[in-house]
Design a protein around this motif. Sequence first.
Motif, short mmCIF file in Angstrom:
data_model
loop_
_atom_site.label_atom_id
_atom_site.label_comp_id
_atom_site.label_asym_id
_atom_site.label_seq_id
_atom_site.Cartn_x
_atom_site.Cartn_y
_atom_site.Cartn_z
N ALA A 175 1.08 -1.67 0.09
CA ALA A 175 0.02 0.33 -0.03
C ALA A 175 0.67 1.23 -0.39
CB ALA A 175 -0.97 0.05 1.28
N SER A 176 0.23 2.57 -0.41
CA SER A 176 0.81 3.57 -0.34
C SER A 176 0.16 4.20 0.89
CB SER A 176 0.85 4.22 -1.54
OG SER A 176 1.24 3.54 -3.04
N PHE A 177 0.97 5.18 0.83
CA PHE A 177 0.52 6.76 2.19
C PHE A 177 0.58 7.47 1.62
CE2 PHE A 177 0.66 1.64 4.37
CZ PHE A 177 -0.82 1.85 4.90
N THR A 178 -0.47 8.35 1.60
CA THR A 178 0.39 10.22 1.42
C THR A 178 -0.21 10.61 2.94
OG1 THR A 178 -2.12 10.16 0.29
CG2 THR A 178 0.03 9.24 -0.75
N GLU A 179 -0.39 11.85 3.00
CA GLU A 179 -0.64 12.04 4.37
C GLU A 179 -1.82 13.12 3.77
OE1 GLU A 179 0.47 17.14 6.89
OE2 GLU A 179 1.18 16.42 3.88
N GLY A 180 -2.79 14.17 3.36
CA GLY A 180 -4.12 13.10 3.13
C GLY A 180 -4.63 12.01 2.58
N GLY A 181 -3.98 11.24 2.74
CA GLY A 181 -4.92 9.78 2.39
C GLY A 181 -4.60 8.94 2.89
N ILE A 182 -4.02 8.40 4.41
CA ILE A 182 -3.48 7.76 5.01
C ILE A 182 -4.93 7.63 5.79
CG2 ILE A 182 -3.33 8.94 6.87
CD1 ILE A 182 -0.68 7.33 7.75
N GLY A 183 -6.01 8.63 5.72
CA GLY A 183 -7.47 7.49 7.01
C GLY A 183 -8.27 6.90 6.33
N GLN A 184 -8.12 6.81 4.14
CA GLN A 184 -9.16 6.19 3.92
C GLN A 184 -7.97 4.53 3.55
OE1 GLN A 184 -11.42 6.66 2.47
NE2 GLN A 184 -11.60 4.61 0.98
N THR A 185 -6.95 5.11 3.46
CA THR A 185 -5.94 3.70 2.60
C THR A 185 -6.01 3.24 4.62
OG1 THR A 185 -4.25 4.87 2.07
CG2 THR A 185 -3.53 2.80 2.36
N LEU A 186 -5.93 2.93 5.34
CA LEU A 186 -5.97 2.49 6.51
C LEU A 186 -7.26 1.65 6.42
CD1 LEU A 186 -4.62 4.27 9.60
CD2 LEU A 186 -3.50 1.99 8.58
N SER A 187 -8.41 2.30 6.50
CA SER A 187 -10.14 1.72 6.30
C SER A 187 -9.84 0.81 5.02
CB SER A 187 -10.63 3.96 6.11
OG SER A 187 -12.45 2.39 5.66
N VAL A 188 -9.74 1.04 3.97
CA VAL A 188 -9.62 -0.11 2.86
C VAL A 188 -8.48 -1.28 3.85
CG1 VAL A 188 -8.75 -0.54 0.96
CG2 VAL A 188 -9.92 1.48 0.91
N LEU A 189 -7.74 -1.04 4.82
CA LEU A 189 -6.76 -2.37 4.79
C LEU A 189 -7.87 -3.06 6.04
CD1 LEU A 189 -3.29 -0.32 4.31
CD2 LEU A 189 -4.22 -2.27 2.98
N SER A 190 -8.85 -2.20 6.23
CA SER A 190 -8.97 -2.94 8.12
C SER A 190 -9.58 -3.73 7.19
CB SER A 190 -9.96 -1.46 8.83
OG SER A 190 -11.11 -1.64 7.77
N GLU A 191 -10.32 -4.04 6.42
CA GLU A 191 -11.03 -5.02 5.73
C GLU A 191 -10.84 -6.57 5.12
OE1 GLU A 191 -14.73 -4.89 5.04
OE2 GLU A 191 -14.52 -3.00 6.06
N LEU A 192 -9.45 -6.81 5.22
CA LEU A 192 -8.36 -7.70 5.48
C LEU A 192 -7.34 -8.00 6.78
CD1 LEU A 192 -7.15 -7.23 1.55
CD2 LEU A 192 -9.08 -8.88 2.54
N LYS A 193 -7.23 -6.95 7.22
CA LYS A 193 -6.42 -6.76 8.63
C LYS A 193 -5.20 -7.64 7.99
CE LYS A 193 -10.25 -6.92 12.19
NZ LYS A 193 -11.43 -6.35 10.83
#
Length: 550
Positions: A175-193
């Motif tokens: 995954a890629s993490f950006t300052e403005g998008g980190i919350g959204q990325t973590l939300s997507v990843l939370s589906e797979l843990k």
Amino acid sequence: MTYKDYIADPARRCAVVAHRGAWQGAPENSLAAIEQAIAIGVDIVELDVRKSLDGELFLMHDDTLLRMAGIDRDAETFTMAELQAIALRADDGGEGRELTDQRVPTLKQALEIIRGRIFADLDLKDRDLFSEVAACARDMDAASYVDLKTTVMTPEHVAWVKAQDIGGVPFMAMASFTEGGIGQTLSVLSELKPFMSEIRFDHIDTIAANRSAFEAAGMALWKNTLDMANSGEWTDTVALTDPDKIWGRLIDAGISAIQTDQPAALKAYLEETCMTEISDDMLKALMADMRSVAEQEILPRFQAITSDTMRAKTAPDDVVTDADISAEHALSRLLAQRFPGIVVVGEEAVSDDRSILDRIGAAELVAIIDPVDGTWNFAHGVPTFGSILAIVANGKTIAGIIHYPVMGDFLVARPGQGAWHVSRDGAMSRLSVAGPGPISEMHGFVPLHMFAPELQAELAPRVLRFSRTTTWRCSAWEYRMLVTGAMSFCLNAGIMPWDHAAGVLIHAEAGGYAALVSGEGYRATMTDGFLLAAPDQQSWEEIRRALFED
């Protein structure tokens, strides 16, 4: 230990990941490269997986055999028997590299070596092989030693992963993490843990500033420092000349697995930089953490304790409150963010599981905490309580900090740097124990209630040899009185590390001398014996004789 247990282990240091095995001295993706990684002491090998013409899974990175064998033909157009007849070039191949006795290995051959000896990141060149590779790992009884990974940035990616049959095999997201998008990325990843994520980022500060979010997600972070374009500035070439700039900064930001083509160099760096001291900046940060926890978890509960928020532990006067528990949890979380991999030994955690004490001597870096020392005082509205933190590296206390929430000040010490009082406004003044003097003029702490009844009977008349003895039911405050020179000595039984590891260091740096009455030097791993602290060694001996000899 399984792969997931290893990654989740708070005591581990940053994992060394050998890219395509340890290929300097063995062909990449070969059995020899895996064996060499094990010999070096690498934690994880990254291996590339493909499928042969006749359906056998094998190891190879490139589409063709040109670089690794000098044959310009797609590797997947060969049968496995044909592949195993082809000699591999040394190291990372290319023209000029000699041929070796190593052949293209099957995944099964690799798993035979990996199982129980090292962990492996399986990079599939065709992600449609997910379920097949997982089945192979299960058949080889190696599912708990490998991971499978793919990019996860969208709900569609999540749906694809969920559709794969990878039961029993840990999943790592890319995954890629950006300052403005980190919350959204973590939300997507939370589906797979995922247990770990191989990451890219816009800036290192994006990762460092969100360590608590990654921790809350239960997800470790993996970063590549390979000499490739997608590594950006974070390359092995730079790391070899300035490892602090690359590997050090990544680790400080919270990265706990680094993939490299220089595994021996990374391992050596980690061993050389095993923490031996606490910097000025880190000391200030730890003090700020302790103050924050006190303001949020301790002080709001002071003089507000009720029977519902206080419970007895081992005896009616051995109590614990909600403040102890919540403050220990809060400070533990902050320490884990400051020191990835640190083992936290807290008084309340040990009350539930005494085996945690064993970690003090086994782990490289340990934080020993008593969030509310003097709980009896605290619970009864008496302000003589404190918070104690000791940082212990390889069995040696490298920092001792005692915070007094009501006063807002601290006592701090590091080996060889003196003991200091730090006021609420940050002003510092050096501490010094009382000077030596006649026994009859000394004031000290002797908590008779801590000793067995027969020893109480022996000690009681002997304490009359001193000018005054008392107990304040709080190690934090008793050490404060010792290192400011207000009291001369302190005798303790039941020497739990959260009471004394920090205080003994502060006392020593203030010029004092402490040891068990047997003469044995104090160590943070000790829990039994009688600990005596005095102005100097001669005074210590005189006090010991006065207390224990007729």
